[in-house]
Design a protein around this motif. Structure first.
Motif, PDB file in Angstrom:
ATOM      1  N   PHE A  80       0.846  -1.182   0.000  1.00 13.49           N
ATOM      2  CA  PHE A  80       0.000   0.000   0.000  1.00 13.49           C
ATOM      3  C   PHE A  80       0.886   1.238   0.000  1.00 13.49           C
ATOM      4  O   PHE A  80       1.624   1.475   0.957  1.00 13.49           O
ATOM      5  N   VAL A  81       0.827   2.015  -1.068  1.00 12.70           N
ATOM      6  CA  VAL A  81       1.630   3.228  -1.197  1.00 12.70           C
ATOM      7  C   VAL A  81       0.735   4.430  -0.926  1.00 12.70           C
ATOM      8  O   VAL A  81      -0.340   4.557  -1.522  1.00 12.70           O
ATOM      9  N   SER A  82       1.165   5.292  -0.003  1.00 13.65           N
ATOM     10  CA  SER A  82       0.394   6.483   0.323  1.00 13.65           C
ATOM     11  C   SER A  82       1.309   7.523   0.953  1.00 13.65           C
ATOM     12  O   SER A  82       2.289   7.179   1.621  1.00 13.65           O
ATOM     13  N   HIS A  83       0.959   8.792   0.747  1.00 18.59           N
ATOM     14  CA  HIS A  83       1.653   9.874   1.433  1.00 18.59           C
ATOM     15  C   HIS A  83       0.982  10.176   2.778  1.00 18.59           C
ATOM     16  O   HIS A  83       1.491  10.969   3.559  1.00 18.59           O
ATOM     17  N   ARG A  84      -0.133   9.545   3.024  1.00 23.13           N
ATOM     18  CA  ARG A  84      -0.893   9.779   4.253  1.00 23.13           C
ATOM     19  C   ARG A  84      -0.458   8.754   5.311  1.00 23.13           C
ATOM     20  O   ARG A  84      -0.866   7.605   5.293  1.00 23.13           O
ATOM     21  N   MET A  85       0.366   9.220   6.232  1.00 22.79           N
ATOM     22  CA  MET A  85       0.938   8.314   7.229  1.00 22.79           C
ATOM     23  C   MET A  85      -0.126   7.685   8.116  1.00 22.79           C
ATOM     24  O   MET A  85       0.020   6.549   8.557  1.00 22.79           O
ATOM     25  N   ARG A  86      -1.223   8.373   8.362  1.00 21.27           N
ATOM     26  CA  ARG A  86      -2.306   7.799   9.153  1.00 21.27           C
ATOM     27  C   ARG A  86      -2.823   6.528   8.487  1.00 21.27           C
ATOM     28  O   ARG A  86      -3.061   5.511   9.143  1.00 21.27           O
ATOM     29  N   GLU A  87      -2.962   6.552   7.171  1.00 20.19           N
ATOM     30  CA  GLU A  87      -3.412   5.370   6.443  1.00 20.19           C
ATOM     31  C   GLU A  87      -2.420   4.230   6.551  1.00 20.19           C
ATOM     32  O   GLU A  87      -2.792   3.072   6.757  1.00 20.19           O
ATOM     33  N   LEU A  91      -3.176   0.466   8.306  1.00 18.18           N
ATOM     34  CA  LEU A  91      -3.194  -0.782   7.533  1.00 18.18           C
ATOM     35  C   LEU A  91      -2.018  -1.712   7.821  1.00 18.18           C
ATOM     36  O   LEU A  91      -2.148  -2.916   7.661  1.00 18.18           O
ATOM     37  N   CYS A  92      -0.899  -1.167   8.189  1.00 15.86           N
ATOM     38  CA  CYS A  92       0.301  -2.001   8.321  1.00 15.86           C
ATOM     39  C   CYS A  92       0.254  -2.881   9.560  1.00 15.86           C
ATOM     40  O   CYS A  92      -0.260  -2.513  10.590  1.00 15.86           O
ATOM     41  N   ASP A  93       0.838  -4.058   9.392  1.00 14.53           N
ATOM     42  CA  ASP A  93       1.025  -4.939  10.551  1.00 14.53           C
ATOM     43  C   ASP A  93       2.464  -5.390  10.573  1.00 14.53           C
ATOM     44  O   ASP A  93       3.247  -5.085   9.718  1.00 14.53           O
TER      45      ASP A  93
END
Length: 93
Positions: A80-87, A91-93
């Motif tokens: 998952f690539v995003s500039h939104r660190m909250r996202e 999502l990350c585990d």
């Protein structure tokens, strides 16, 4: 085949959109179709580049729910690539 692929993601959305032309789908529905297409080919990893960039907060929540379930229940790997660190943190585990 399309309906079965969509049901892997969401048991209700498939019935709603399977007969719709792609141009009539919302951004969220289009992304669901793209994910279903990848899964129907046997993909074990999804690479998503900024998938929430044009989604509403509600659509983002629905997408995250789908992604979490696919990872947990189906063993699908997700990049998952995003500039939104909250996202990323959500999502990350």
């Amino acid at each position: 085949i399309a309906l079965n692929a969509l049901r892997l993601i969401d048991t209700t959305i498939g019935e709603e959109i399977v007969d719709q032309p792609a141009r009539k789908l919302s951004l969220h529905e289009g992304q669901i179709v793209e994910i279903a297409r990848a899964l129907s080919t046997g993909a074990e990893v999804l690479l998503l580049d900024e998938p929430t960039a044009n989604l509403t907060a509600g659509e983002t929540a629905k997408l995250f729910s789908v992604l979490k379930r696919l990872a947990r229940d189906e063993g699908i790997g997700i990049v998952f690539v995003s500039h939104r660190m909250r996202e990323i943190r959500e999502l990350c585990d």
